[in-house]
Design a protein around this motif. Structure first.
Motif, PDB file in Angstrom:
ATOM      1  N   PHE A   1       0.829  -1.205   0.000  1.00 33.53           N
ATOM      2  CA  PHE A   1       0.000   0.000   0.000  1.00 33.53           C
ATOM      3  C   PHE A   1       0.866   1.259   0.000  1.00 33.53           C
ATOM      4  CE2 PHE A   1      -2.489   3.280   2.291  1.00 33.53           C
ATOM      5  CZ  PHE A   1      -3.480   3.450   1.345  1.00 33.53           C
ATOM      6  N   LEU A   2       1.934   1.247   0.796  1.00 35.12           N
ATOM      7  CA  LEU A   2       2.840   2.398   0.809  1.00 35.12           C
ATOM      8  C   LEU A   2       3.570   2.553  -0.521  1.00 35.12           C
ATOM      9  CD1 LEU A   2       4.249   2.211   4.442  1.00 35.12           C
ATOM     10  CD2 LEU A   2       2.646   3.876   3.509  1.00 35.12           C
ATOM     11  N   PHE A   3       3.944   1.430  -1.131  1.00 34.57           N
ATOM     12  CA  PHE A   3       4.519   1.502  -2.476  1.00 34.57           C
ATOM     13  C   PHE A   3       3.529   2.142  -3.441  1.00 34.57           C
ATOM     14  CE2 PHE A   3       7.713  -2.033  -1.683  1.00 34.57           C
ATOM     15  CZ  PHE A   3       8.822  -1.247  -1.951  1.00 34.57           C
ATOM     16  N   ALA A   4       2.272   1.711  -3.393  1.00 34.87           N
ATOM     17  CA  ALA A   4       1.253   2.258  -4.283  1.00 34.87           C
ATOM     18  C   ALA A   4       1.074   3.761  -4.058  1.00 34.87           C
ATOM     19  CB  ALA A   4      -0.077   1.531  -4.085  1.00 34.87           C
ATOM     20  N   LEU A   5       1.128   4.193  -2.804  1.00 36.92           N
ATOM     21  CA  LEU A   5       1.029   5.627  -2.516  1.00 36.92           C
ATOM     22  C   LEU A   5       2.204   6.402  -3.099  1.00 36.92           C
ATOM     23  CD1 LEU A   5      -0.288   5.797   1.164  1.00 36.92           C
ATOM     24  CD2 LEU A   5      -1.502   6.376  -0.938  1.00 36.92           C
ATOM     25  N   HIS A   6       3.389   5.839  -2.991  1.00 36.92           N
ATOM     26  CA  HIS A   6       4.565   6.501  -3.582  1.00 36.92           C
ATOM     27  C   HIS A   6       4.431   6.581  -5.100  1.00 36.92           C
ATOM     28  CE1 HIS A   6       6.613   5.907   0.306  1.00 36.92           C
ATOM     29  NE2 HIS A   6       7.275   6.982  -0.068  1.00 36.92           N
ATOM     30  N   PHE A   7       3.980   5.498  -5.713  1.00 32.61           N
ATOM     31  CA  PHE A   7       3.810   5.511  -7.162  1.00 32.61           C
ATOM     32  C   PHE A   7       2.768   6.543  -7.572  1.00 32.61           C
ATOM     33  CE2 PHE A   7       5.028   0.795  -6.832  1.00 32.61           C
ATOM     34  CZ  PHE A   7       6.379   1.103  -6.877  1.00 32.61           C
ATOM     35  N   ALA A   8       1.698   6.659  -6.791  1.00 26.85           N
ATOM     36  CA  ALA A   8       0.682   7.674  -7.066  1.00 26.85           C
ATOM     37  C   ALA A   8       1.283   9.076  -6.940  1.00 26.85           C
ATOM     38  CB  ALA A   8      -0.505   7.513  -6.119  1.00 26.85           C
ATOM     39  N   LEU A   9       2.119   9.265  -5.936  1.00 24.84           N
ATOM     40  CA  LEU A   9       2.789  10.553  -5.756  1.00 24.84           C
ATOM     41  C   LEU A   9       3.613  10.910  -6.992  1.00 24.84           C
ATOM     42  CD1 LEU A   9       3.717  12.874  -3.733  1.00 24.84           C
ATOM     43  CD2 LEU A   9       5.672  11.390  -3.308  1.00 24.84           C
ATOM     44  N   PHE A  10       4.395   9.964  -7.488  1.00 21.79           N
ATOM     45  CA  PHE A  10       5.215  10.236  -8.671  1.00 21.79           C
ATOM     46  C   PHE A  10       4.352  10.450  -9.907  1.00 21.79           C
ATOM     47  CE2 PHE A  10       8.310   7.572  -6.158  1.00 21.79           C
ATOM     48  CZ  PHE A  10       8.975   8.681  -5.666  1.00 21.79           C
ATOM     49  N   PHE A  11       3.204   9.790  -9.972  1.00 25.85           N
ATOM     50  CA  PHE A  11       2.295  10.021 -11.094  1.00 25.85           C
ATOM     51  C   PHE A  11       1.759  11.449 -11.062  1.00 25.85           C
ATOM     52  CE2 PHE A  11      -1.953  10.103 -12.984  1.00 25.85           C
ATOM     53  CZ  PHE A  11      -1.663   9.622 -14.259  1.00 25.85           C
ATOM     54  N   PHE A  12       1.354  11.904  -9.880  1.00 25.60           N
ATOM     55  CA  PHE A  12       0.728  13.224  -9.761  1.00 25.60           C
ATOM     56  C   PHE A  12       1.721  14.380  -9.812  1.00 25.60           C
ATOM     57  CE2 PHE A  12      -2.695  10.732  -7.546  1.00 25.60           C
ATOM     58  CZ  PHE A  12      -3.593  10.838  -8.589  1.00 25.60           C
ATOM     59  N   ILE A  13       2.892  14.242  -9.167  1.00 28.42           N
ATOM     60  CA  ILE A  13       3.831  15.368  -9.147  1.00 28.42           C
ATOM     61  C   ILE A  13       4.960  15.213 -10.152  1.00 28.42           C
ATOM     62  CG2 ILE A  13       3.330  15.876  -6.727  1.00 28.42           C
ATOM     63  CD1 ILE A  13       6.165  14.816  -6.100  1.00 28.42           C
ATOM     64  N   GLY A  14       5.092  14.033 -10.738  1.00 26.73           N
ATOM     65  CA  GLY A  14       6.163  13.808 -11.703  1.00 26.73           C
ATOM     66  C   GLY A  14       7.444  13.363 -11.020  1.00 26.73           C
ATOM     67  N   PRO A  15       8.450  13.039 -11.813  1.00 27.62           N
ATOM     68  CA  PRO A  15       9.688  12.506 -11.258  1.00 27.62           C
ATOM     69  C   PRO A  15      10.668  13.571 -10.765  1.00 27.62           C
ATOM     70  CG  PRO A  15       9.814  12.499 -13.623  1.00 27.62           C
ATOM     71  CD  PRO A  15       8.438  12.985 -13.268  1.00 27.62           C
ATOM     72  N   GLY A  16      10.374  14.830 -11.019  1.00 24.08           N
ATOM     73  CA  GLY A  16      11.279  15.897 -10.589  1.00 24.08           C
ATOM     74  C   GLY A  16      12.248  16.308 -11.690  1.00 24.08           C
ATOM     75  N   LYS A  17      13.048  17.321 -11.368  1.00 27.50           N
ATOM     76  CA  LYS A  17      13.977  17.865 -12.368  1.00 27.50           C
ATOM     77  C   LYS A  17      15.161  16.953 -12.635  1.00 27.50           C
ATOM     78  CE  LYS A  17      12.906  22.726 -12.032  1.00 27.50           C
ATOM     79  NZ  LYS A  17      13.414  24.066 -11.862  1.00 27.50           N
ATOM     80  N   TRP A  18      15.505  16.103 -11.698  1.00 25.36           N
ATOM     81  CA  TRP A  18      16.625  15.193 -11.908  1.00 25.36           C
ATOM     82  C   TRP A  18      16.098  13.888 -12.480  1.00 25.36           C
ATOM     83  CZ3 TRP A  18      20.070  15.650  -6.923  1.00 25.36           C
ATOM     84  CH2 TRP A  18      20.527  16.961  -6.818  1.00 25.36           C
ATOM     85  N   SER A  19      15.610  13.959 -13.714  1.00 24.00           N
ATOM     86  CA  SER A  19      15.036  12.779 -14.350  1.00 24.00           C
ATOM     87  C   SER A  19      15.191  12.889 -15.861  1.00 24.00           C
ATOM     88  CB  SER A  19      13.550  12.667 -14.004  1.00 24.00           C
ATOM     89  OG  SER A  19      12.824  13.723 -14.600  1.00 24.00           O
ATOM     90  N   LEU A  20      15.122  11.748 -16.513  1.00 24.55           N
ATOM     91  CA  LEU A  20      15.176  11.747 -17.976  1.00 24.55           C
ATOM     92  C   LEU A  20      13.896  12.327 -18.572  1.00 24.55           C
ATOM     93  CD1 LEU A  20      16.941   8.357 -18.814  1.00 24.55           C
ATOM     94  CD2 LEU A  20      17.864  10.669 -18.943  1.00 24.55           C
ATOM     95  N   ASP A  21      12.773  12.160 -17.880  1.00 24.36           N
ATOM     96  CA  ASP A  21      11.533  12.797 -18.366  1.00 24.36           C
ATOM     97  C   ASP A  21      11.725  14.298 -18.489  1.00 24.36           C
ATOM     98  OD1 ASP A  21      10.022  10.494 -18.645  1.00 24.36           O
ATOM     99  OD2 ASP A  21       9.011  10.691 -16.710  1.00 24.36           O
ATOM    100  N   TYR A  22      12.341  14.911 -17.496  1.00 25.37           N
ATOM    101  CA  TYR A  22      12.558  16.351 -17.507  1.00 25.37           C
ATOM    102  C   TYR A  22      13.526  16.721 -18.631  1.00 25.37           C
ATOM    103  CZ  TYR A  22      13.873  21.062 -16.129  1.00 25.37           C
ATOM    104  OH  TYR A  22      14.105  22.414 -16.123  1.00 25.37           O
TER     105      TYR A  22
END
Length: 131
Positions: A105-126
């Motif tokens: 459940f905590l993993f799922a919450l973290h994944f949801a967090l990254f979905f909603f706020i994105g991976p941040g500036k230190w990422s290949l997506d950025y």
């Protein structure tokens, strides 16, 4: 003192550290892919549909997802898949009880967090899509 009472975070790049830590731990769990017979046996015993396919699919999503999450690539694509896997883990291992399945459940919450706020500036997506 005015900086303490604000809705702004203290360090915007902190999401990078959390993303790496979560990716490390989900990668550690994904390594069961290389000894998957125990998971297949468990899924077969509880009459989970398509136990071999389900086991391989879940572990491949965890393995690839951990790598993509660590580098911050395709975050909005992989996190819903990882959330789905964690919901499956909660369902099979904890009978759908999120209090008995705290870790997934905590993993799922973290994944949801990254979905909603994105991976941040230190990422290949950025670097690839936002710069």
């Amino acid at each position: 003192m005015a900086k303490v009472f604000t809705s702004n975070g203290t360090w915007n790049n902190g999401v990078f550290i959390i993303r790496i830590a979560v990716a490390f731990y989900i990668f550690k769990h994904s390594l069961e892919l290389f000894d998957i017979q125990i998971l297949i046996k468990f899924l077969t015993e509880i009459n989970f549909p398509f136990p071999v396919f389900s086991a391989y699919t879940a572990k491949i999503i965890e393995f690839v997802g951990a790598i993509l999450l660590a580098v911050g690539l395709f975050t909005k694509f992989i996190t819903p898949l990882l959330i789905t896997v964690m919901v499956g883990v909660i369902y099979t291992m904890s009978g759908g009880d999120i209090f008995n399945g705290e870790l997934p459940f905590l993993f799922a919450l973290h994944f949801a967090l990254f979905f909603f706020i994105g991976p941040g500036k230190w990422s290949l997506d950025y670097l690839l899509f936002d710069k």
